[in-house]
Motif scaffolding. Structure first.
Motif, PDB file in Angstrom:
ATOM      1  N   PHE A   1      29.237  43.725  31.476  1.00 23.02           N
ATOM      2  CA  PHE A   1      30.305  42.793  31.833  1.00 23.02           C
ATOM      3  C   PHE A   1      29.736  41.394  32.066  1.00 23.02           C
ATOM      4  N   SER A   2      28.596  41.323  32.752  1.00 24.28           N
ATOM      5  CA  SER A   2      27.970  40.026  33.023  1.00 24.28           C
ATOM      6  C   SER A   2      27.550  39.340  31.726  1.00 24.28           C
ATOM      7  N   PHE A   3      26.912  40.084  30.825  1.00 27.57           N
ATOM      8  CA  PHE A   3      26.527  39.498  29.541  1.00 27.57           C
ATOM      9  C   PHE A   3      27.745  39.071  28.736  1.00 27.57           C
ATOM     10  N   THR A   4      28.805  39.882  28.762  1.00 28.71           N
ATOM     11  CA  THR A   4      30.019  39.548  28.025  1.00 28.71           C
ATOM     12  C   THR A   4      30.636  38.246  28.539  1.00 28.71           C
ATOM     13  N   VAL A   5      30.573  38.044  29.852  1.00 27.10           N
ATOM     14  CA  VAL A   5      31.163  36.843  30.448  1.00 27.10           C
ATOM     15  C   VAL A   5      30.252  35.631  30.285  1.00 27.10           C
ATOM     16  N   PHE A   6      28.958  35.788  30.586  1.00 22.05           N
ATOM     17  CA  PHE A   6      28.069  34.629  30.675  1.00 22.05           C
ATOM     18  C   PHE A   6      27.197  34.385  29.443  1.00 22.05           C
ATOM     19  N   ALA A   7      27.010  35.401  28.605  1.00 28.10           N
ATOM     20  CA  ALA A   7      26.184  35.224  27.404  1.00 28.10           C
ATOM     21  C   ALA A   7      26.699  36.101  26.267  1.00 28.10           C
ATOM     22  N   PRO A   8      27.949  35.908  25.859  1.00 24.79           N
ATOM     23  CA  PRO A   8      28.532  36.784  24.831  1.00 24.79           C
ATOM     24  C   PRO A   8      27.801  36.716  23.490  1.00 24.79           C
TER      25      PRO A   8
ATOM     26  N   ASP B   1      38.565  32.975  30.212  1.00 21.16           N
ATOM     27  CA  ASP B   1      38.829  32.495  31.575  1.00 21.16           C
ATOM     28  C   ASP B   1      39.207  33.648  32.508  1.00 21.16           C
ATOM     29  N   LEU B   2      40.037  34.551  32.019  1.00 25.06           N
ATOM     30  CA  LEU B   2      40.430  35.707  32.809  1.00 25.06           C
ATOM     31  C   LEU B   2      39.222  36.605  33.103  1.00 25.06           C
ATOM     32  N   MET B   3      38.357  36.785  32.110  1.00 25.94           N
ATOM     33  CA  MET B   3      37.157  37.603  32.319  1.00 25.94           C
ATOM     34  C   MET B   3      36.228  36.956  33.343  1.00 25.94           C
ATOM     35  N   TYR B   4      36.099  35.640  33.276  1.00 27.12           N
ATOM     36  CA  TYR B   4      35.267  34.912  34.230  1.00 27.12           C
ATOM     37  C   TYR B   4      35.800  35.110  35.654  1.00 27.12           C
ATOM     38  N   LYS B   5      37.106  34.967  35.821  1.00 25.05           N
ATOM     39  CA  LYS B   5      37.720  35.183  37.130  1.00 25.05           C
ATOM     40  C   LYS B   5      37.587  36.640  37.562  1.00 25.05           C
ATOM     41  N   GLY B   6      37.704  37.553  36.612  1.00 26.81           N
ATOM     42  CA  GLY B   6      37.540  38.973  36.911  1.00 26.81           C
ATOM     43  C   GLY B   6      36.135  39.308  37.372  1.00 26.81           C
ATOM     44  N   TRP B   7      35.145  38.643  36.765  1.00 28.22           N
ATOM     45  CA  TRP B   7      33.754  38.870  37.185  1.00 28.22           C
ATOM     46  C   TRP B   7      33.566  38.439  38.629  1.00 28.22           C
ATOM     47  N   TRP B   8      34.084  37.251  38.966  1.00 22.26           N
ATOM     48  CA  TRP B   8      33.948  36.768  40.351  1.00 22.26           C
ATOM     49  C   TRP B   8      34.768  37.634  41.313  1.00 22.26           C
ATOM     50  N   ALA B   9      35.887  38.150  40.873  1.00 20.67           N
ATOM     51  CA  ALA B   9      36.668  39.054  41.717  1.00 20.67           C
ATOM     52  C   ALA B   9      35.889  40.339  41.989  1.00 20.67           C
ATOM     53  N   ALA B  10      35.254  40.879  40.950  1.00 19.23           N
ATOM     54  CA  ALA B  10      34.439  42.088  41.127  1.00 19.23           C
ATOM     55  C   ALA B  10      33.277  41.813  42.075  1.00 19.23           C
ATOM     56  N   PHE B  11      32.664  40.645  41.949  1.00 16.26           N
ATOM     57  CA  PHE B  11      31.572  40.260  42.854  1.00 16.26           C
ATOM     58  C   PHE B  11      32.080  40.213  44.293  1.00 16.26           C
ATOM     59  N   ALA B  12      33.247  39.594  44.501  1.00 16.87           N
ATOM     60  CA  ALA B  12      33.821  39.491  45.841  1.00 16.87           C
ATOM     61  C   ALA B  12      34.141  40.875  46.412  1.00 16.87           C
ATOM     62  N   VAL B  13      34.646  41.758  45.576  1.00 18.18           N
ATOM     63  CA  VAL B  13      34.951  43.123  46.030  1.00 18.18           C
ATOM     64  C   VAL B  13      33.672  43.820  46.478  1.00 18.18           C
TER      65      VAL B  13
ATOM     66  N   PHE C   1      23.158  46.925  51.232  1.00 16.10           N
ATOM     67  CA  PHE C   1      22.600  46.567  49.933  1.00 16.10           C
ATOM     68  C   PHE C   1      23.013  47.560  48.852  1.00 16.10           C
ATOM     69  N   GLN C   2      22.900  48.857  49.160  1.00 13.01           N
ATOM     70  CA  GLN C   2      23.281  49.871  48.172  1.00 13.01           C
ATOM     71  C   GLN C   2      24.773  49.778  47.854  1.00 13.01           C
ATOM     72  N   THR C   3      25.598  49.548  48.870  1.00 18.24           N
ATOM     73  CA  THR C   3      27.036  49.446  48.639  1.00 18.24           C
ATOM     74  C   THR C   3      27.375  48.174  47.880  1.00 18.24           C
ATOM     75  N   PHE C   4      26.685  47.076  48.185  1.00 19.38           N
ATOM     76  CA  PHE C   4      26.898  45.847  47.417  1.00 19.38           C
ATOM     77  C   PHE C   4      26.587  46.087  45.942  1.00 19.38           C
ATOM     78  N   LEU C   5      25.497  46.782  45.647  1.00 15.91           N
ATOM     79  CA  LEU C   5      25.103  47.014  44.259  1.00 15.91           C
ATOM     80  C   LEU C   5      25.976  48.037  43.545  1.00 15.91           C
ATOM     81  N   PHE C   6      26.318  49.141  44.209  1.00 19.69           N
ATOM     82  CA  PHE C   6      26.953  50.262  43.528  1.00 19.69           C
ATOM     83  C   PHE C   6      28.367  50.571  44.011  1.00 19.69           C
ATOM     84  N   GLY C   7      28.891  49.753  44.901  1.00 22.46           N
ATOM     85  CA  GLY C   7      30.284  49.860  45.302  1.00 22.46           C
ATOM     86  C   GLY C   7      30.648  51.178  45.937  1.00 22.46           C
TER      87      GLY C   7
END
Length: 123
Positions: free
Chosen positions: A28-35, A59-71, A99-105
């Motif tokens: 997802f990160s590569f798709t958003v930031f380095a497609p 734009d929606l994917m970019y916002k979705g990435w930041w939303a996933a990060f915030a979650v 840390f583990q929860t931040f990484l793996f939700g």
């Protein structure tokens, strides 16, 4: 054998979730930031779908990435609250849960939520 009062309880999430979440978030990160680095043509229908999203909904994917990060940040903070509620007081252990929860939700948070310190003390 020394018994623990549960203040340092930690359980690592399964390798399945470590690999699955790492690959998914990485893709997802590569798709958003380095497609341009993704070989969409070699990924069949999934690649075509991802190329469509990159071309038409970047734009929606970019916002979705930041939303996933915030979650994930929120889940990590919530893990600290759950640690406190369950009597896990070791700073190192609480950091590991965060840390583990931040990484793996939820793959990590679910393990912490399932932990029952009362059941552990009966043995």
């Amino acid at each position: 054998m020394a018994s623990s009062d549960g203040n340092d309880y930690f359980k690592r999430t399964s390798l399945f979730w470590v690999v699955t979440v790492t690959v998914a978030v990485g893709y997802f990160s590569f798709t958003v930031f380095a497609p341009e680095k993704i070989p969409f043509d070699h990924l069949g229908p999934f690649g075509s779908f991802c190329r469509y999203l990159v071309d038409n909904h970047a734009d929606l994917m970019y916002k979705g990435w930041w939303a996933a990060f915030a979650v994930h940040v929120f889940e990590g903070i919530y893990a600290l609250k759950v640690c406190r509620n369950k009597g896990i007081s070791s700073p190192t252990t609480r950091f590991l849960w965060f840390f583990q929860t931040f990484l793996f939700g939820f793959a990590s948070l679910g393990l912490l939520i399932k932990y029952d310190p009362k059941r552990l003390k009966k043995h």
